[in-house]
Design a protein around this motif. Structure first.
Motif, PDB file in Angstrom:
ATOM      1  N   ARG A 237      12.025  19.958  -4.235  1.00  0.00           N
ATOM      2  CA  ARG A 237      10.797  19.164  -4.263  1.00  0.00           C
ATOM      3  C   ARG A 237      10.924  18.062  -3.215  1.00  0.00           C
ATOM      4  NH1 ARG A 237       8.845  16.764  -9.905  1.00  0.00           N
ATOM      5  NH2 ARG A 237       8.862  19.026 -10.291  1.00  0.00           N
ATOM      6  N   LEU A 238       9.906  17.904  -2.394  1.00  0.00           N
ATOM      7  CA  LEU A 238       9.920  16.863  -1.377  1.00  0.00           C
ATOM      8  C   LEU A 238       9.136  15.655  -1.888  1.00  0.00           C
ATOM      9  CD1 LEU A 238      11.074  16.728   1.577  1.00  0.00           C
ATOM     10  CD2 LEU A 238       8.704  16.892   2.322  1.00  0.00           C
ATOM     11  N   LEU A 239       9.761  14.485  -1.821  1.00  0.00           N
ATOM     12  CA  LEU A 239       9.067  13.246  -2.155  1.00  0.00           C
ATOM     13  C   LEU A 239       8.568  12.609  -0.867  1.00  0.00           C
ATOM     14  CD1 LEU A 239      11.351  11.622  -4.895  1.00  0.00           C
ATOM     15  CD2 LEU A 239       9.707  13.501  -5.063  1.00  0.00           C
ATOM     16  N   ILE A 240       7.285  12.304  -0.843  1.00  0.00           N
ATOM     17  CA  ILE A 240       6.633  11.735   0.329  1.00  0.00           C
ATOM     18  C   ILE A 240       6.165  10.318   0.003  1.00  0.00           C
ATOM     19  CG2 ILE A 240       4.652  11.912   1.879  1.00  0.00           C
ATOM     20  CD1 ILE A 240       6.570  14.093   2.423  1.00  0.00           C
ATOM     21  N   ALA A 241       6.539   9.362   0.857  1.00  0.00           N
ATOM     22  CA  ALA A 241       6.014   8.004   0.738  1.00  0.00           C
ATOM     23  C   ALA A 241       4.863   7.855   1.723  1.00  0.00           C
ATOM     24  CB  ALA A 241       7.096   6.973   1.021  1.00  0.00           C
ATOM     25  N   ARG A 242       3.730   7.461   1.215  1.00  0.00           N
ATOM     26  CA  ARG A 242       2.547   7.269   2.062  1.00  0.00           C
ATOM     27  C   ARG A 242       2.107   5.811   2.034  1.00  0.00           C
ATOM     28  NH1 ARG A 242       1.069  12.579   3.025  1.00  0.00           N
ATOM     29  NH2 ARG A 242       1.339  14.050   1.289  1.00  0.00           N
ATOM     30  N   GLN A 243       1.615   5.381   3.183  1.00  0.00           N
ATOM     31  CA  GLN A 243       1.064   4.038   3.299  1.00  0.00           C
ATOM     32  C   GLN A 243      -0.319   4.153   3.923  1.00  0.00           C
ATOM     33  OE1 GLN A 243       2.722   1.288   6.240  1.00  0.00           O
ATOM     34  NE2 GLN A 243       2.753  -0.329   4.665  1.00  0.00           N
ATOM     35  N   ASN A 244      -1.310   3.811   3.144  1.00  0.00           N
ATOM     36  CA  ASN A 244      -2.698   3.922   3.601  1.00  0.00           C
ATOM     37  C   ASN A 244      -3.003   5.323   4.139  1.00  0.00           C
ATOM     38  OD1 ASN A 244      -2.990   1.138   3.014  1.00  0.00           O
ATOM     39  ND2 ASN A 244      -2.171   0.608   5.031  1.00  0.00           N
ATOM     40  N   GLY A 245      -2.453   6.328   3.461  1.00  0.00           N
ATOM     41  CA  GLY A 245      -2.721   7.715   3.815  1.00  0.00           C
ATOM     42  C   GLY A 245      -1.757   8.329   4.808  1.00  0.00           C
ATOM     43  N   ASP A 246      -0.917   7.507   5.459  1.00  0.00           N
ATOM     44  CA  ASP A 246       0.028   8.011   6.451  1.00  0.00           C
ATOM     45  C   ASP A 246       1.386   8.265   5.805  1.00  0.00           C
ATOM     46  OD1 ASP A 246      -1.910   7.668   8.408  1.00  0.00           O
ATOM     47  OD2 ASP A 246      -1.238   5.629   8.873  1.00  0.00           O
ATOM     48  N   THR A 247       2.025   9.372   6.166  1.00  0.00           N
ATOM     49  CA  THR A 247       3.378   9.669   5.686  1.00  0.00           C
ATOM     50  C   THR A 247       4.373   8.843   6.482  1.00  0.00           C
ATOM     51  OG1 THR A 247       2.776  11.925   5.055  1.00  0.00           O
ATOM     52  CG2 THR A 247       5.110  11.473   5.389  1.00  0.00           C
TER      53      THR A 247
ATOM     54  N   GLY B  49       0.791  -1.232   0.000  1.00  0.00           N
ATOM     55  CA  GLY B  49       0.000   0.000   0.000  1.00  0.00           C
ATOM     56  C   GLY B  49       0.816   1.272   0.000  1.00  0.00           C
ATOM     57  N   VAL B  50       2.081   1.193  -0.455  1.00  0.00           N
ATOM     58  CA  VAL B  50       2.957   2.363  -0.446  1.00  0.00           C
ATOM     59  C   VAL B  50       2.967   3.027  -1.824  1.00  0.00           C
ATOM     60  CG1 VAL B  50       5.329   3.178  -0.123  1.00  0.00           C
ATOM     61  CG2 VAL B  50       4.422   1.359   1.332  1.00  0.00           C
ATOM     62  N   HIS B  51       2.836   4.332  -1.842  1.00  0.00           N
ATOM     63  CA  HIS B  51       3.008   5.103  -3.076  1.00  0.00           C
ATOM     64  C   HIS B  51       3.764   6.383  -2.753  1.00  0.00           C
ATOM     65  CE1 HIS B  51      -0.506   7.231  -1.457  1.00  0.00           C
ATOM     66  NE2 HIS B  51      -0.157   8.242  -2.245  1.00  0.00           N
ATOM     67  N   VAL B  52       4.354   6.980  -3.781  1.00  0.00           N
ATOM     68  CA  VAL B  52       5.185   8.169  -3.611  1.00  0.00           C
ATOM     69  C   VAL B  52       4.618   9.310  -4.435  1.00  0.00           C
ATOM     70  CG1 VAL B  52       7.478   9.170  -4.067  1.00  0.00           C
ATOM     71  CG2 VAL B  52       7.286   6.857  -3.124  1.00  0.00           C
ATOM     72  N   GLU B  53       4.625  10.493  -3.866  1.00  0.00           N
ATOM     73  CA  GLU B  53       4.221  11.690  -4.599  1.00  0.00           C
ATOM     74  C   GLU B  53       5.186  12.823  -4.316  1.00  0.00           C
ATOM     75  OE1 GLU B  53       0.755  13.879  -2.517  1.00  0.00           O
ATOM     76  OE2 GLU B  53       0.430  11.738  -2.039  1.00  0.00           O
ATOM     77  N   GLY B  54       5.362  13.687  -5.288  1.00  0.00           N
ATOM     78  CA  GLY B  54       6.207  14.851  -5.129  1.00  0.00           C
ATOM     79  C   GLY B  54       5.367  16.062  -4.770  1.00  0.00           C
ATOM     80  N   VAL B  55       5.785  16.808  -3.755  1.00  0.00           N
ATOM     81  CA  VAL B  55       5.010  17.961  -3.295  1.00  0.00           C
ATOM     82  C   VAL B  55       5.940  19.162  -3.116  1.00  0.00           C
ATOM     83  CG1 VAL B  55       3.308  16.516  -2.119  1.00  0.00           C
ATOM     84  CG2 VAL B  55       5.284  17.353  -0.850  1.00  0.00           C
TER      85      VAL B  55
END
Length: 360
Positions: free
Chosen positions: A250-260, A199-205
């Protein structure tokens, strides 16, 4: 006729004059020192400025180094604690752009590099005497700059852990991945798939979208894990916001089920991107392959930032080699006080190097 002046804040130096010296040197510009002065904890900068008439011709960025990531050089925890306590009380004067791992020596593109460098080194050593530093270190030197410093001097040299660097010629992440050897490509895809299964995905913010406290917690977690001091001031994101725009950070954030659960910061300058601010929630990142996913995603976002070079840092080389990184050598050259000790320290380090390289 040249003259030397000193400053304790980059804000005391005209940005246009500074940037004229830095030219297109990645991470050499005025903005990056403003970023470090605003965000680093225990940062005590000392700037050496070399003038010819009214023109600024050379710069040396130095600092009194009271903290260091001793875990990179020392495996023994007791020795790390001793080294950390010693430099806090007796800080060396280190010439480098700290954390960004770039040489602190800059010469105006229209000037004689060897002559200006020689004068800057002399001025830095003089500053070390003024600051009563036990020794001076010229750190994060590539082979060319190392040779420039040591060609006419008997200065002790220390080999630093190499930087893992990706040379990027691809236009997209998919093109880059396709260029990997089949075995490495399969491994990268396997790890990405396992992270997805967890359930991990990464987004740039943008920095404006980040929770400051959460990033502080993740950075502190990594420092504690390795027995290092936290290099960044509390609320580092808030301090960075007014100093870096979206073209440079740019900060890359890994989230798992909505949690950073993890983050890395990408910093971009003149086609070069650095990976910094690695923050991990270990109980959740270790079983979920989040760190591996973050590392591969740095390529996607670095390409989006226009990178042709991605510096991945000095740890976890196995993963980075599978990504195609080459190991770029780095050195540290010491200027010992008094100067007569240079030859002695150089001889000791040379003997140690021969012992380490001896067969068997």
């Amino acid at each position: 006729m040249t003259r030397i002046t000193y400053a304790r804040s980059v804000d005391d130096v005209d940005p246009e004059r500074w940037d004229a010296v830095a030219g297109t040197e990645p991470f050499g510009q005025h903005r990056w020192l403003r970023f470090l002065e605003g965000c680093l904890a225990d940062f005590e900068p000392r700037y050496v400025l070399l003038w010819s008439g009214g023109d600024l011709r050379g710069l040396a960025t130095c600092h009194l180094q009271r903290t260091a990531h001793a875990s990179i050089l020392l495996d023994n925890a007791a020795l790390r604690r001793l080294a950390s306590a010693t430099i806090r009380l007796l800080p060396p004067l280190t010439c480098t752009v700290p954390v960004l791992n770039r040489t602190g020596l800059l010469v105006h593109p229209a000037s004689d590099t060897a002559s200006i460098t020689d004068q800057l080194v002399t001025a830095v050593r003089r500053l070390g005497v003024i600051e009563r530093a036990p020794f001076i270190a010229f750190s994060d030197l590539d082979p060319a700059r190392r040779d420039l410093l040591t060609s006419n001097r008997t200065l002790p040299e220390v080999t630093l852990p190499p930087d893992a660097v990706l040379d990027l010629s691809a236009r997209t992440y998919e093109e880059w991945e396709q260029d990997r050897p089949r075995k490495h490509r399969a491994e990268i895809r396997r790890v990405r798939s396992r992270a997805g299964d967890h359930g991990v995905h990464v987004e740039g913010v943008a920095l404006s979208e980040v929770d400051d406290d959460h990033v502080d917690h993740l950075l502190a977690s990594v420092a504690e894990r390795h027995g290092n001091a936290v290099l960044w001031r509390s609320g580092a994101v808030g301090h960075a916001r007014p100093r870096l725009d979206d073209d440079h950070a740019r900060l890359l954030i890994a989230r798992q089920n909505g949690d950073t659960i993890a983050c890395v910061l990408l910093l971009a300058s003149y086609g070069s991107v650095l990976v910094k601010w690695i923050g991990l929630d270990y109980p959740r990142t270790e079983p979920s392959f989040a760190y591996h996913l973050l590392m591969t995603e740095t390529v996607r976002h670095a390409l989006d930032l226009g990178a042709r070079r991605l510096s991945l840092g000095t740890t976890t080389y196995t993963l980075k080699k599978k990504m195609g990184a080459r190991m770029e050598p780095r050195s540290l050259v010491l200027g010992v006080r008094p100067r007569a000790a240079d030859r002695l320290v150089a001889a000791v380090l040379d003997a140690r190097r021969r012992r380490d390289e001896a067969p068997g």
